[in-house]
Design an enzyme around this catalytic site. Structure first.
Site, PDB file in Angstrom:
ATOM      1  N   ASP A 413       0.838  -1.207   0.000  1.00  0.00           N
ATOM      2  CA  ASP A 413       0.000   0.000   0.000  1.00  0.00           C
ATOM      3  C   ASP A 413       0.874   1.258   0.000  1.00  0.00           C
ATOM      4  O   ASP A 413       0.613   2.201   0.764  1.00  0.00           O
ATOM      5  CB  ASP A 413      -0.940   0.002   1.206  1.00  0.00           C
ATOM      6  N   ASP A 602      25.980   1.106   5.875  1.00  0.00           N
ATOM      7  CA  ASP A 602      25.100   0.141   5.203  1.00  0.00           C
ATOM      8  C   ASP A 602      25.376   0.187   3.699  1.00  0.00           C
ATOM      9  O   ASP A 602      24.613   0.747   2.914  1.00  0.00           O
ATOM     10  CB  ASP A 602      23.637   0.484   5.508  1.00  0.00           C
ATOM     11  N   ASP A 613      31.478  -5.301   5.637  1.00  0.00           N
ATOM     12  CA  ASP A 613      31.521  -3.841   5.440  1.00  0.00           C
ATOM     13  C   ASP A 613      32.021  -3.132   6.692  1.00  0.00           C
ATOM     14  O   ASP A 613      32.798  -2.176   6.611  1.00  0.00           O
ATOM     15  CB  ASP A 613      30.123  -3.324   5.069  1.00  0.00           C
ATOM     16  N   ASP A 638      24.488  -8.951  15.551  1.00  0.00           N
ATOM     17  CA  ASP A 638      23.869 -10.275  15.558  1.00  0.00           C
ATOM     18  C   ASP A 638      24.871 -11.254  14.959  1.00  0.00           C
ATOM     19  O   ASP A 638      25.052 -11.320  13.741  1.00  0.00           O
ATOM     20  CB  ASP A 638      22.582 -10.233  14.730  1.00  0.00           C
ATOM     21  N   GLU A 648      20.878  -1.559  17.298  1.00  0.00           N
ATOM     22  CA  GLU A 648      22.135  -1.997  17.899  1.00  0.00           C
ATOM     23  C   GLU A 648      23.236  -0.957  17.674  1.00  0.00           C
ATOM     24  O   GLU A 648      24.054  -0.692  18.564  1.00  0.00           O
ATOM     25  CB  GLU A 648      22.539  -3.352  17.303  1.00  0.00           C
ATOM     26  N   ASP A 673      11.206  -3.989  33.917  1.00  0.00           N
ATOM     27  CA  ASP A 673      10.168  -4.276  34.912  1.00  0.00           C
ATOM     28  C   ASP A 673       8.929  -4.820  34.200  1.00  0.00           C
ATOM     29  O   ASP A 673       7.908  -4.148  34.058  1.00  0.00           O
ATOM     30  CB  ASP A 673       9.837  -2.990  35.684  1.00  0.00           C
ATOM     31  N   ASP A 703      21.898  -5.763  43.131  1.00  0.00           N
ATOM     32  CA  ASP A 703      21.049  -5.797  44.324  1.00  0.00           C
ATOM     33  C   ASP A 703      21.907  -5.517  45.559  1.00  0.00           C
ATOM     34  O   ASP A 703      22.274  -6.420  46.314  1.00  0.00           O
ATOM     35  CB  ASP A 703      20.363  -7.158  44.422  1.00  0.00           C
ATOM     36  N   ASP A 707      17.807  -7.504  48.893  1.00  0.00           N
ATOM     37  CA  ASP A 707      16.400  -7.778  49.191  1.00  0.00           C
ATOM     38  C   ASP A 707      15.729  -8.604  48.093  1.00  0.00           C
ATOM     39  O   ASP A 707      14.505  -8.755  48.065  1.00  0.00           O
ATOM     40  CB  ASP A 707      15.634  -6.473  49.414  1.00  0.00           C
ATOM     41  N   GLU A 714      19.192   1.599  42.574  1.00  0.00           N
ATOM     42  CA  GLU A 714      20.287   0.644  42.357  1.00  0.00           C
ATOM     43  C   GLU A 714      20.611   0.530  40.869  1.00  0.00           C
ATOM     44  O   GLU A 714      21.782   0.431  40.470  1.00  0.00           O
ATOM     45  CB  GLU A 714      19.901  -0.722  42.932  1.00  0.00           C
TER      46      GLU A 714
END
Length: 823
Positions: A413, A602, A613, A638, A648, A673, A703, A707, A714
């Site tokens: 499209d 690229d 390259d 990769d 990346e 999270d 940590d 905990d 942290e």
């Protein structure tokens, strides 16, 4: 309702007359709809069995039951009338107009009265509405057990009287209260079932939770994981390969929208972390992170696009939300395809997809807001582009199209309206709207006639086409840019179709006289009826008209940028993962600082930087030794596909070129999270990093207060502390991974899944091809395999594998691999 009394024989008559459901028992032998028939006398039970109840559905006392029996016992005055509704029988003392009977009901008549609507009717008529779900909900609340509540809610759900078919504020309070009580009861039930690892109770609890669409219990995911583990352990114990494969799919929640296969394909294209870091499921919701305004920015094939603003970061965003309820199977497939393809897009000239939110009845795509407007509007404003501007525009569009085609995707499209400018005062163009896009296998033909007629290729009209249809559409766009009118236009659609099929477009000689020979040749070679003779995207990029004009700065890769790449390679693996997540949160202004460098690297214009390259530029221009250049490449890109994706590259630039700020740090924390708890847990890290070993190490490093979770402070402290890792083992792991890939890759299969890497790794270890590092590599192999097993929730196999690894028992390791269908 307060008093509970035994059922009556008259109730049985009503049950059978109303054809109540008398099948489907819980694990105690009671039907899913009724658990109180035991309170009825034995005559009632016998009557139920005689009158057609399934004799095999019995509880421990030999009783069979249905919901109406229990609810009738709770409220003896109410019955399931022969007309099919919950009501109380009474003798009228005054005249009442019966809407259902369409007459005045006289005093002294026996009628049914609904306790909610107060409507009355005689037994000779049937209500037009289904059973009174509000009454059932009230009675189920009085019963208070999960089975009664779930079935009352299910009845309302199936009748369209509960979420997500209705908004919560439209649902009757009785039903809403029943749902909320069901959630509370199921939470306790799932906790108890988890503690006992009770397979039947877990299955029943999860099944009932399907109808409580207003909440996502924190116990749901652990229940699913435990159930999967139980199923897998049973299959492994029997060494049954078929059962094992089936068990992997068991207990998957039925409201999963984007299939595992779709997400896997997206991960194959842009990497696991780029997909899992942007794809959010409940309890995370769109409204947690964005304010959505009512202003519509535009309309795509699959829905409207709304303006939004971030709650934790500045800037405008575009939201495309799909309502999932009531959508046909075909439409669902279209929406899933658009989401999958969009998730796998990662190119400077394709609009960025920041987040995807999958909720109960909605799938929302959060995109960058393109404030420069459509190419269509710019053309309408300019009338005709200068040839230089038209050439640069064509080049940018070709880069996007070539990237799509290189990834095996066809847009279908392409038109002026689907290319947008980043800023009003800029000329950086991006492709949008993948509603018609399709993952396409070479040497196959597509048949669906889609897109916009004025841009449609002849073979699309014939319903037999390939990705070459996009090049025809691109030719139409460039035609418009150069001369300011549509090549195949007119009010007569039949004539327009004839022109397209013949390839005879409108030629205004005065307009074309101002166009160069090369530009005209470019358009002519795109508007070729035979798709095999039409220029491909790579050929179009090599056309002299495109090739001979300067489009980008060829000197944008400098020493500082190379330094940034090298610094990124020296960072700890988790720090690099954080940068890769942050890369998806960069603003257009931040990306613009380095995107020209990406396009310069690229060399093949495929939208990725190849290893060859990359190393050539570093060796030739900056005298970086080949081994160091390869190390840098392996840390950024990769390894499996020998390429660096755009995000990346952006992540590597964040080591020094793009400054870290609070918005980026908050967004990275949010993406880790995954359960929206305000902390990062080990389970979150395993999901994003795909490695239990690495997740354990990160927890150990970050940590600080021990905990068992990582707070935002942290997390920030770690990222701002800098420092480099002892990355010798990581470098060795990357090297062997690459070696395994090259040794195991069949010529006709360029991509390998993780299990194939593991097979190759064990083969190499068995052959002792890496004597000096065998201990480290052996440990890496065990850790990697253990991570795969954890992904499949096989706790027992994980322990067995760890024991075998500790003993150095290769034979047992191979045996375990055989059981897991990896070898």
């Amino acid at each position: 309702m307060a008093s509970i009394s035994a059922g009556e024989d008259a109730l049985v008559e009503d049950l059978l007359a109303g054809r109540a459901d008398v099948s489907g028992a819980d694990r105690h032998g009671n039907t899913a709809l009724h658990v109180a028939a035991a309170k009825a006398n034995e005559a009632v039970t016998a009557s139920l069995l005689r009158r057609g109840a399934d004799a095999t559905v019995k509880n421990a006392d030999g009783h069979s039951a249905v919901l109406c029996a229990r609810l009738g016992a709770l409220a003896p005055a109410l019955r399931l009338s022969s007309a099919g509704g919950w009501a109380a029988k009474e003798i009228l003392t005054v005249k009442v107009f019966g809407k259902l009977d369409s007459r005045t009901l006289q005093a002294g008549e026996e009628v049914w009265r609904c306790p909610i609507s107060k409507d009355c009717w005689t037994g000779s008529v049937s209500p037009t509405t289904p059973r009174n779900h509000q009454v059932a909900a009230i009675l189920a609340q009085a019963a208070g057990d999960a089975y009664s509540l779930a079935d009352a809610v299910e009845g309302a759900w199936l009748a369209g009287q509960a979420p997500p078919m209705k908004n919560q504020d439209e649902v009757h309070p009785a039903i809403m209260h029943a749902i909320l009580l069901l959630v509370q009861v199921l939470q306790k039930e799932l906790l108890a079932a988890l503690e006992a690892r009770d397979r039947e109770r877990l299955t029943a609890g999860l099944e009932m939770l399907r109808y409580a669409k207003v909440a996502q219990l924190p116990e749901e995911e652990p229940a699913i994981r435990t159930l999967v583990a139980i199923e897998l352990e049973a299959a492994i114990g029997a060494r049954n390969e078929l059962e094992l494969k089936q068990a992997v799919a068991v207990a998957i929640p039925q409201n999963i929208w984007l299939s595992t296969d779709s997400r896997t394909r997206a991960e194959d294209r842009v990497g696991h972390i780029s997909v899992v870091g942007r794809y959010h499921r409940l309890p995370s919701r769109l409204e947690d992170d964005y304010f959505v305004e009512k202003k519509a920015l535009g309309t795509g094939y699959n829905g409207s696009v709304l303006l939004a603003r971030g709650k934790n970061r500045a800037g405008k965003f575009a939201i495309k939300a799909f309502k999932l309820h009531g959508v046909s199977k075909e439409k669902k497939a279209e929406l899933a395809s658009e989401a999958e393809i969009f998730l796998s897009m990662d190119h400077p000239h394709i609009v960025r997809l920041f987040d995807v939110y999958e909720e109960e009845d909605r799938l929302s795509l959060v995109m960058e807001c393109m404030e420069g407007g459509e190419l269509f509007d710019r053309v309408r404003e300019k009338k005709i582009y200068s040839e230089k501007d038209a050439c640069k525009t064509a080049w940018m569009m070709l880069l996007a199209v070539n990237y799509l085609h290189s990834a095996g995707i066809v847009h279908r499209d392409l038109k002026l309206e689907n290319f947008l400018y980043e800023r009003k005062d800029g000329d950086f163009l991006k492709l949008i709207d993948f509603g018609f896009s399709k993952v396409w296998a070479k040497n196959t033909k597509m048949e669906l006639s889609c897109g916009t007629l004025s841009y449609a290729a002849p073979e699309v009209l014939a319903k037999s086409y390939t990705s070459q249809c996009d090049l025809w559409s691109l030719g139409v766009i460039v035609f418009i840019l150069l001369v300011g009118y549509m090549p195949f236009a007119g009010n007569d659609e039949r004539k327009q179709i004839q022109m397209i099929r013949s390839g005879h477009y409108i030629v205004k000689k005065d307009r074309w006289a101002k166009v160069s020979t090369q530009a005209a040749d470019f358009v002519q070679k795109l508007l070729v009826v035979d798709p095999d003779a039409r220029m491909t995207a790579p050929a179009a990029l090599e056309h002299p008209w495109i090739k001979n004009l300067d489009h980008a700065n060829s000197d944008c890769i400098d020493e500082a940028m190379v330094t940034s790449l090298c610094n990124f390679a020296k960072s700890q693996n988790f720090r690099r993962s954080c940068m890769k997540l942050m890369a998806w949160s960069l603003t257009a202004s931040e990306r613009s600082q380095v995107r020209e460098a990406f396009l310069e690297l690229d060399k093949g214009s495929t939208g990725t930087i190849t290893a060859a390259d990359f190393k050539k530029v570093l060796e030739d221009n900056f005298h970086i030794p080949e081994l160091q250049a390869e190390t840098v490449f392996n840390a950024i890109g990769d390894v499996e596909h020998d390429e660096i994706h755009y995000s990346e590259f952006l992540a590597a630039m964040m080591a020094s070129r793009i400054s870290l700020h609070d918005d980026l740090l908050k967004d990275a924390f949010r993406r880790f999270d995954t359960e929206n708890t305000g902390f990062i847990r080990k389970e979150d890290l395993v999901l994003v990093l795909e490695s239990d070993r690495e997740a354990t190490q990160v927890m150990r490093d970050l940590d600080v207060n021990h905990d068992g979770k990582i707070s935002y402070d942290e997390f920030i402290c770690y990222l701002k502390s800098g420092g480099a890792d002892d990355d010798a083992l990581e470098a060795a792991e990357r090297a062997i991974s690459k070696e395994i890939i090259s040794l195991n890759r069949p010529e006709d299969e360029p991509k390998l899944r993780k299990r194939d890497k593991l097979k190759g790794m064990f083969a190499i270890l068995s052959a002792q091809q890496y004597d000096q590092t065998s201990a480290r590599l052996y440990k890496h192999a065990v850790d990697a395999l253990h991570a795969v097993l954890e992904e499949k929730r096989v706790e027992q196999m994980g322990r067995q594998l760890a024991d075998a690894a500790a003993r150095g028992d290769l034979e047992m390791l191979h045996s375990l691999l055989q059981a897991m269908c990896f070898v």
